[in-house]
Each structure stands twice: as C-alpha cells, then as structure tokens.
Design a protein around this motif. Structure first.
Motif, PDB file in Angstrom:
ATOM      1  N   PRO A 118      29.713 -34.776  27.853  1.00 44.31           N
ATOM      2  CA  PRO A 118      29.446 -34.389  26.464  1.00 44.31           C
ATOM      3  C   PRO A 118      28.544 -33.165  26.379  1.00 44.31           C
ATOM      4  N   VAL A 119      28.876 -32.271  25.452  1.00 42.48           N
ATOM      5  CA  VAL A 119      28.086 -31.066  25.206  1.00 42.48           C
ATOM      6  C   VAL A 119      27.391 -31.244  23.859  1.00 42.48           C
ATOM      7  N   TYR A 120      26.056 -31.154  23.864  1.00 36.77           N
ATOM      8  CA  TYR A 120      25.265 -31.356  22.649  1.00 36.77           C
ATOM      9  C   TYR A 120      24.789 -30.025  22.101  1.00 36.77           C
ATOM     10  N   ARG A 121      24.885 -29.870  20.793  1.00 32.67           N
ATOM     11  CA  ARG A 121      24.423 -28.666  20.112  1.00 32.67           C
ATOM     12  C   ARG A 121      23.250 -29.014  19.213  1.00 32.67           C
ATOM     13  N   HIS A 132      23.263 -29.580  27.363  1.00 31.77           N
ATOM     14  CA  HIS A 132      22.671 -29.062  26.131  1.00 31.77           C
ATOM     15  C   HIS A 132      23.222 -27.660  25.896  1.00 31.77           C
ATOM     16  N   ASP A 133      23.585 -27.363  24.660  1.00 32.18           N
ATOM     17  CA  ASP A 133      24.029 -26.017  24.316  1.00 32.18           C
ATOM     18  C   ASP A 133      22.870 -25.219  23.728  1.00 32.18           C
ATOM     19  N   PHE A 134      21.648 -25.562  24.135  1.00 32.92           N
ATOM     20  CA  PHE A 134      20.441 -24.927  23.616  1.00 32.92           C
ATOM     21  C   PHE A 134      19.319 -25.185  24.621  1.00 32.92           C
ATOM     22  N   PRO A 135      18.237 -24.417  24.580  1.00 30.85           N
ATOM     23  CA  PRO A 135      17.150 -24.595  25.544  1.00 30.85           C
ATOM     24  C   PRO A 135      16.304 -25.838  25.232  1.00 30.85           C
ATOM     25  N   VAL A 136      15.788 -26.448  26.298  1.00 30.13           N
ATOM     26  CA  VAL A 136      14.903 -27.611  26.164  1.00 30.13           C
ATOM     27  C   VAL A 136      13.776 -27.495  27.190  1.00 30.13           C
ATOM     28  N   LEU A 137      12.575 -27.860  26.770  1.00 29.41           N
ATOM     29  CA  LEU A 137      11.442 -28.019  27.686  1.00 29.41           C
ATOM     30  C   LEU A 137      11.044 -29.486  27.703  1.00 29.41           C
ATOM     31  N   ALA A 174      24.301 -26.056  31.384  1.00 32.46           N
ATOM     32  CA  ALA A 174      24.410 -26.677  32.710  1.00 32.46           C
ATOM     33  C   ALA A 174      24.546 -28.192  32.574  1.00 32.46           C
ATOM     34  N   VAL A 175      25.234 -28.804  33.532  1.00 32.16           N
ATOM     35  CA  VAL A 175      25.312 -30.263  33.565  1.00 32.16           C
ATOM     36  C   VAL A 175      23.970 -30.789  34.051  1.00 32.16           C
TER      37      VAL A 175
END
Length: 300
Positions: free
Chosen positions: A15-18, A47-52, A78-79
């Motif tokens: 799954p790709v999350y936006r 994730h289709d967006f950056p996460v910290l 990335a997976v």
C-alpha cells in the motif's frame, strides 16, 4: 491518523499512503507512539511524503548508547521495513513538503529549492536512515516537537506558519546530523533533478509528456524515469501531476475562475479528465474543494 494519510494505490501489492491535501488538514502533523505500538497500517508500506520518527533516549546510565536518541529519516516512495525499529516513546512528524513553501512563492516545493529535504533521498534499503541525536540536542528536539503540537492544537492566527518554522529548525538539525549523506547527494545526480523540476515548473501548463521532459534534459525517457524514481521514489509523471494539482488548488482558493478554465491553466485540456484526476488525488471534486474553502459559495 486516517485524516492525515490514506492509501491511494498499491505498488507490487504494497500500500502507498499519501498525506491528505485537504483545506481542513494542516500540511504538518505529529503522532506519538508508546511501548510496542506500530503505525496502524503495518509493515511493509510506502509513504508518498516525508516522515521523521524521533525516539527518545533510554535511561540506562551504564550504557552510553542508551543516552543517545534515535532519529529515523523515512524516505518517500521507498518500501518501509520497520521490523527492527526501536519504537519506545516515539514521535512521528508527517508533512507535505508544501508546508515548507519556496523562494518563488509557488505552493509546490521543487527539490532543488529545498536542500533540507536531501536526507530523505538517502536510498537506504529499508527506507529508513537511522541517525543518532546526541544528548545535548535531545531537549531541543523534545521542546520543538512540543511547540509544533501546541501550535497545531491551539490553531491561533498564523499557526501553520509557526508550525512550519519549527519544522524547518528540525530539518536543519537533520541535515547537520546527516551531513555525509547530504554531501553524497550533492555530488551525485541532483543537478539532473534540478533540471527536471525546472522543466516541469516552466512547462506544466502545456501538454508536455515524459518524452518532452527527457528531451529537455538530454536523456532517454527510460533512463530519466529510473533516475527520478530512484532519487525521489516517484516518477516524472507523478511530479508533473503534483505540480498541476498544486496550481489547481491555488487557483480554486484564490480566484473565481470556472473549473474548466482552471483545468486549461494547469495543462489539462479535458475538463472531465481534470475532475476525475482531481477527485482521485484529493478524494473530492474541484467544486467540492472550493466549497470547503468558501461555504458561502461566493465563487459560484
């Protein structure tokens, strides 16, 4: 969580999350995890967006390593394999890069204008770049995260700008902690990315294709697709659609132009396709988007 991100498609079964792009949702949010909690959408995912992900230091005084906090830089596209991630008291920072703005006032942030986002292109196989936050920096991280939460909760005048300013401070620290990674990226193919984004920025309102972009930067479409996907986790077409949709959102919010005119201004000359594409990206039609911004209906 569900209001901040949602699956938009599957890539090889993953799954790709936006991050939600909705007038009611700030482009930045903070989530807290405790104990053995994991993100509800599980592993693996994209994730289709950056996460910290910041994990506070432990309390074992006999183990110096436990006094160092963990910081995971999650690569968009990335997976993600988080099986080995130490969660503990983790704090997640999720954001749409549009929260950072850019020097031209355009609502869409080109990677070339945001070197602070380079660490997210690290290319680590698990999708997670692990950095160490030294003890002297941990109070800064904890207070800044708390400040972002406070701004998002209180929603006083200017809260979006204030939260984005705090996020920028965190990203500066990330860039300094990841100085070797950022240096490698600067010495690699980021100039090509800059050229790609420049072409998209200048020509997104035209009927351009991947072949047109590739020709502009002197590459074959296949090679350019591989390069951009490897560096950003997304395709040239994805970035072109992103730019068009961000401009469409701006025009819906700031102008009284009819929907069909907005479609043409962002390079989509089939109004029906524009509406379908906008609904796919945002979960609502352009008209519904505008109505959420302007309940009185003054735009018609």
């Amino acid at each position: 969580m569900s209001e901040r991100m949602h699956p938009i498609r599957y890539q090889a079964g993953v799954p790709v999350y936006r991050y939600a792009t909705d007038p009611a949702v700030p482009p930045l949010s903070v989530m807290r995890f405790t104990g053995d909690m994991r993100p509800a959408h599980g592993v693996p995912h994209i994730h289709d967006f950056p996460v910290l992900m910041y994990i506070a230091a432990g309390t074992d005084d006999d183990d110096p390593a436990s006094r160092t906090g963990d910081l995971y830089v999650v690569a968009p596209g990335a997976v993600i394999d988080a099986a080995g991630m130490r969660m503990g008291s983790a704090v997640g920072v999720l954001f749409d890069p549009a929260a950072l703005g850019d020097d031209t006032g355009t609502p869409w942030p080109a990677w070339r204008g945001h070197p602070l986002l380079f660490p997210f292109l690290h290319g680590t196989s698990t999708g997670l770049l692990r950095l160490r936050v030294p003890p002297e920096r941990q109070p800064v991280w904890e207070s800044t995260l708390a400040a972002i939460e406070e701004e998002l909760a209180a929603r006083r005048t200017g809260f979006r700008q204030a939260a984005a300013a705090h996020l920028t401070l965190l990203l500066v620290d990330v860039a300094r902690l990841a100085v070797d990674v950022v240096g490698d990226l600067r010495r690699s193919n980021e100039t090509v990315l800059a050229e790609v984004f420049e072409v998209i920025e200048q020509r997104f309102a035209e009927q351009i294709s991947l072949r047109d972009v590739a020709k502009s930067v002197g590459m074959t479409p296949a090679y350019l697709t591989t390069l951009v996907r490897r560096r950003t986790g997304r395709t040239v077409q994805d970035w072109l659609i992103d730019r068009r949709m961000s401009e469409a959102r701006r025009l819906l919010a700031e102008s009284e132009l009819p929907i069909n005119d907005i479609a043409r201004r962002v390079g989509v000359f089939d109004p029906g396709y524009f509406t379908r594409r906008f609904r796919r990206e945002h979960g609502m039609t352009p008209r519904a988007w505008r109505e959420r911004l302007d309940p009185a209906g003054s735009f018609g």
